[in-house]
Design a protein around this motif. Structure first.
Motif: not given
Length: 387
Positions: A313-316, A321-323, A336-338, A344-352
């Motif tokens: 799941k992305a943080c931002c 389901r995967y933010n 939204t930002v966690c 979290h491993v994922s930052w924005d869905g593409i980058h970490l």
């Protein structure tokens, strides 16, 4: 949006412990600079400056909360903080590698003697002249690997002077070629092109990387690190866009199997070609940095590394389901930002996240006694080199 049938394909590798040996050392035993080429996984501000130069609309990924772990906030890095290249520079005792493009018109050549970064977020390995006839348009930049290499060549007289001094400068530098090539695949796959059609790009991408390496060797490069691609089947964006009931998921990680197989195909071919270059240049150290398996360690055992909010799941971003919501990008007001990015491993869905990059960097470049890449007989996870 891509249909589920467009996202197809990789055999999983185990994490391999290998010995990093016989690095070149100079003076105090360390490289005097880092020279970097690549895309958003290494960009420390070039896309941000390109946007400023062209007066184009600012990309959301250049706005807060990107770079929120830095005092000056948005740095042009595609994460909440440091990248792998930043952790590597710190381990080598060098300053964080500055972007080549500067507000002062590149009058920063003294700083560049300790490192210069040509990587640009969104960059492809292949030039637009190769991609566009195939219906692939880069919406972010035309700063392909060839353009970055041209910048490097043009900058050398100002950085190091004559040809002899520049060969010495290049030879004393640790040169990162990549990660690059991911966007050549990201754009068509995420826009709906079937993976079977995108696969034909892989030999072209790898050959472009190898051609760049050969040019750098011809210019005096003695130590190069060439990363492979990450397991994109674990990317929250790919899982959102390409996931479906028709896709096969890895039961241990929840990642898309066929997409990870595609990344492994690229990585296998890259390693094969790198071996050929090593055979031709036995006096040059060429190390393959196994980003794929260093990241898979996290995806397989997220809790072991402190990622208590999971690996996928992305943080931002947005909802889902995967933010991830393809209509809402991190950096936009509606995103939204966690609360705890470090979990979290994922930052924005593409980058970490910075936390994930820290673990990957440590797995690749660290041991308890490891202080720099130029140490001899040091070990790391997934870093293999020529002897």
């Amino acid at each position: 949006m891509a249909s589920s049938s467009s996202c197809s394909s990789s055999v999983s590798f185990g994490v391999i412990l290998v010995w990093l040996m016989s690095c070149f050392s100079y003076g105090n035993g360390c490289y005097t600079s880092i020279i970097s080429f690549g895309d958003s996984l290494a960009d420390t501000g070039n896309l941000k400056q390109l946007g400023s130069i062209s007066n184009r609309e600012v990309f959301p990924l250049l706005l807060p909360p990107y770079g929120e772990n830095f005092l000056n906030q948005s740095t042009g890095r595609c994460s909440n903080g440091r990248l792998i290249i930043d952790f590597l520079a710190e381990r080598l005792g060098l300053p964080l590698t500055p972007p080549f493009l500067q507000d002062n018109g590149n009058n920063n050549m003294v700083t560049f003697k300790q490192g210069v970064n040509f990587a640009v977020a969104g960059a492809t390995a292949l030039d637009p002249s190769v991609l566009e006839p195939r219906g692939i348009v880069n919406p972010m930049t035309n700063a392909s690997l060839g353009v970055q290499l041209a910048w490097f060549k043009q900058s050398l007289p100002s950085i190091c002077g004559n040809e002899s001094n520049c060969r010495d400068f290049i030879g004393r530098s640790l040169i990162l070629v990549g990660e690059i090539g991911g966007n050549d695949y990201n754009y068509p796959i995420l826009w709906g092109q079937p993976i079977e059609e995108v696969e034909v790009l892989v030999p072209l991408v790898v050959d472009t990387i190898i051609s760049t390496i050969n040019e750098l060797i011809g210019m005096g490069a003695k130590t190069l690190v060439v990363p492979g691609n990450f397991p994109v089947g674990c990317s929250a964006s790919y899982l959102t866009v390409c996931g479906s009931q028709n896709e096969e998921y890895d039961p241990k990680t929840g990642c898309l199997v066929r997409l990870n197989q595609f990344a492994e195909y690229h990585n296998k071919l890259l390693q094969t070609k790198l071996k050929q270059v090593r055979d031709l240049h036995p006096d040059v150290n060429i190390f393959y940095a196994d980003y794929y398996n260093a990241a898979m360690e996290i995806y397989r055992f997220p809790y072991k590394y402190g990622f208590t909010n999971g690996a996928l799941k992305a943080c931002c971003g947005g909802e889902g389901r995967y933010n991830v919501d393809p209509t809402v990008q991190c950096g936009e007001v509606s995103a939204t930002v966690c609360d705890e990015p470090d979990t979290h491993v994922s930052w924005d869905g593409i980058h970490l996240t910075e936390a994930a990059y820290r673990v990957i960097s440590k797995n690749l470049f660290s041991t308890p006694q490891f202080n720099s890449l130029c140490s001899t007989s040091t070990s790391g996870v997934g870093l293999s080199g020529s002897l």
